[in-house]
Enzyme design. Structure first.
Site, PDB file in Angstrom:
ATOM      1  N   GLU A  39       0.827  -1.216   0.000  1.00  0.00           N
ATOM      2  CA  GLU A  39       0.000   0.000   0.000  1.00  0.00           C
ATOM      3  C   GLU A  39       0.856   1.258   0.000  1.00  0.00           C
ATOM      4  OE1 GLU A  39      -2.207  -3.426   1.824  1.00  0.00           O
ATOM      5  OE2 GLU A  39      -0.239  -2.512   2.151  1.00  0.00           O
ATOM      6  N   ARG A 112       8.569  -9.228   9.985  1.00  0.00           N
ATOM      7  CA  ARG A 112       7.523  -8.246  10.312  1.00  0.00           C
ATOM      8  C   ARG A 112       6.693  -8.672  11.521  1.00  0.00           C
ATOM      9  NH1 ARG A 112       4.365  -9.280   4.795  1.00  0.00           N
ATOM     10  NH2 ARG A 112       4.031  -7.027   4.899  1.00  0.00           N
ATOM     11  N   ASN A 175      -3.563  -9.756  -3.653  1.00  0.00           N
ATOM     12  CA  ASN A 175      -2.226  -9.959  -3.080  1.00  0.00           C
ATOM     13  C   ASN A 175      -2.178 -11.184  -2.168  1.00  0.00           C
ATOM     14  OD1 ASN A 175       0.040  -8.491  -3.812  1.00  0.00           O
ATOM     15  ND2 ASN A 175      -0.554  -6.679  -2.663  1.00  0.00           N
ATOM     16  N   GLY A 261       7.208  -5.562  -6.863  1.00  0.00           N
ATOM     17  CA  GLY A 261       6.574  -4.247  -6.853  1.00  0.00           C
ATOM     18  C   GLY A 261       5.780  -3.911  -8.097  1.00  0.00           C
ATOM     19  N   GLY A 263       3.185  -5.353  -9.429  1.00  0.00           N
ATOM     20  CA  GLY A 263       1.743  -5.415  -9.222  1.00  0.00           C
ATOM     21  C   GLY A 263       1.201  -4.193  -8.517  1.00  0.00           C
ATOM     22  N   ASP A 264       1.942  -3.686  -7.550  1.00  0.00           N
ATOM     23  CA  ASP A 264       1.530  -2.457  -6.858  1.00  0.00           C
ATOM     24  C   ASP A 264       1.519  -1.277  -7.820  1.00  0.00           C
ATOM     25  OD1 ASP A 264       1.654  -4.085  -4.579  1.00  0.00           O
ATOM     26  OD2 ASP A 264       3.707  -3.456  -4.139  1.00  0.00           O
ATOM     27  N   ASP A 300      11.298  -1.369  -5.547  1.00  0.00           N
ATOM     28  CA  ASP A 300       9.921  -1.851  -5.540  1.00  0.00           C
ATOM     29  C   ASP A 300       8.932  -0.833  -6.074  1.00  0.00           C
ATOM     30  OD1 ASP A 300      11.177  -3.894  -4.260  1.00  0.00           O
ATOM     31  OD2 ASP A 300       9.914  -3.897  -2.472  1.00  0.00           O
TER      32      ASP A 300
END
Length: 339
Positions: A39, A112, A175, A261, A263-264, A300
Site C-alpha cells: 500500500e 515483520r 495480493n 513491486g 503489481g503495486d 519496488d
C-alpha cells in the site's frame, strides 16, 4: 491551503535490504536498502503522479521509521495519520537473488512479526486524523496482505466499509500470500474482498482464492463489485465490469531487471486512470506503463512516472503503436524529449 487527500491507502511499509553485488545471503557482507510495502508503493506512485494521496499506517519510533516517513514526504504523500510506536519496531524484509533454471529470481524474507504496523486497529482508524481522511476520500485502497498481519488488522479489513464515507470507493488488491495464511482463518480476507468496488488479482491467485478465474461467477459471488481487473502475467490485463463489458490490453515488452513491486505499480496506474476519468483501455495502459517502469529497476517502485503530457501520449497511441513499444532502462518510448 493544501488539497485534501482524495485517495487513501492503508497498510504496512517496511525497510527492504538487498545484498550488494547480488550475492546469496550466505556470502553477502554488505547490503543496500530501500523502502517498500504494497500500500505504501501504491500511495507513493499515486502522489508522484500528482494525485492528492494519504497513507494510513504505523511505524516504529526508530530510524527505519524516519526513513520511511522521509520517502513518503519526498513523494508528496500525506502522512498525518501515520502513528509512531515506541514499543514495536518498523518491519523489515530482505530480497535474496536466487539463480534457477529460468534465470535469476528474487526470494523474499520477511521480518515483520510484532511490527508496529501489526497492531494497526479499528480504534486508530476511527480517531483523528485518520477518520477525517477516510470519510473524505474518493477512494480507499488496501490489499490482502493487511488482514494477514494480525487479529487487529484483520478487524480493520473486515470492517472497512464502516470506517469510510458512504460514497467512498473501496479498492482491493488480492495480493494472496499463502505463507501468511498457513493455519489461519481467511474469513477476514474474504470479508475484505466482498467489500471491494474495484478488485485487482493475478490469474494464479484468483484461481487459488476463488477456485476458478471466471469473471461472471466472481461478479455473481461479489454483488458489490463494480470492476474486476485480472492480470495474466506477461500476456495481458483485463478490466471486467459488472454490466458485462470487458476490456483487454496486452502487456508491454519489458527488459525485466526485477519483478518485485510491479503489481503495486499496476494498481496505482489503473487507479490513476480511473481518478482522472480515463476509459478502461487507458487505465489498463497506465497500469502496464507503471509496472514496466518498476520492472526495469531493482527497487519496488517505478524509476520514474509519466507526466500528465506523457500520460496523454500513452492514451492517444493507437493499438499498433502500443504493441511496438519496448521498455528498458535506456528507452522509455512515451518519454518527452529533453530540451
Amino acid at each position: 491551503m493544501a488539497m485534501p487527500a482524495t485517495l487513501v491507502t492503508i497498510g504496512e511499509a517496511m525497510i527492504a535490504l538487498y545484498p550488494d553485488h547480488h550475492l546469496p545471503l550466505s556470502d553477502a557482507r554488505s547490503f543496500g536498502s530501500d523502502v517498500g510495502g504494497a500500500e505504501f508503493n501504491v500511495a507513493t506512485s499515486l502522489a508522484r503522479l500528482g494525485l492528492p494521496t494519504a497513507w494510513v499506517s504505523r511505524l516504529g519510533a526508530d530510524g527505519f521509521g524516519d526513513r520511511i516517513l522521509a520517502a513518503a514526504g519526498e513523494a508528496g504523500v500525506d502522512t498525518s495519520a501515520v502513528e509512531r510506536d515506541a514499543a514495536r519496531p518498523t518491519g523489515l524484509y530482505v530480497k535474496e537473488p536466487v539463480v534457477g533454471p529460468t534465470g535469476v529470481r528474487t526470494r523474499m524474507h520477511y521480518y515483520r512479526s510484532g511490527s508496529a504496523a501489526s497492531v494497526l486497529g479499528v480504534a486508530q482508524l476511527r480517531s483523528e486524523p485518520a477518520a477525517a481522511l477516510l470519510h473524505g476520500a474518493a477512494l480507499v485502497h488496501t490489499s490482502g496482505i493487511t488482514p494477514a498481519l494480525s487479529a487487529s488488522t484483520a478487524d480493520v479489513a473486515a470492517n472497512l466499509r464502516s470506517l469510510i464515507g458512504p460514497a467512498t470507493l473501496v479498492s482491493v488488491d488480492l495480493n494472496l500470500r499463502p505463507a501468511l495464511w498457513i493455519d489461519r482463518d481467511r474469513s477476514a480476507l474474504e470479508a475484505l474482498v466482498t467489500q471491494a468496488d474495484i478488485l485487482f488479482a493475478g490469474d494464479e491467485e484468483t484461481a487459488t482464492h476463488f477456485g476458478h478465474t471466471d469473471p461472471v461467477r466472481i461478479f455473481a459471488d461479489l454483488p458489490h463489485l463494480e470492476t474486476l481487473v485480472l492480470k495474466d502475467e506477461e500476456r495481458r490485463a483485463s478490466a471486467y465490469r459488472s454490466d458485462g463489458s470487458a476490456t483487454h490490453v496486452p502487456s508491454l515488452t519489458v527488459e525485466v531487471v526485477e519483478p518485485v513491486g510491479a503489481g503495486d505499480a499496476f494498481a496505482a496506474g489503473f487507479l490513476a486512470g480511473r481518478v482522472e476519468g480515463r476509459d478502461d483501455t487507458t487505465s489498463l495502459r497506465f497500469g502496464h506503463a507503471l509496472a514496466a517502469l518498476t520492472l526495469i529497476g531493482h527497487g519496488d517502485r517505478p524509476l520514474t512516472v509519466p507526466t500528465h503530457r506523457e500520460r496523454n501520449t500513452i492514451a492517444a497511441a493507437d493499438d499498433a503503436t502500443w504493441a511496438r513499444w519496448r521498455v528498458h532502462p535506456g528507452d522509455i518510448p512515451w518519454r518527452e524529449a529533453t530540451p
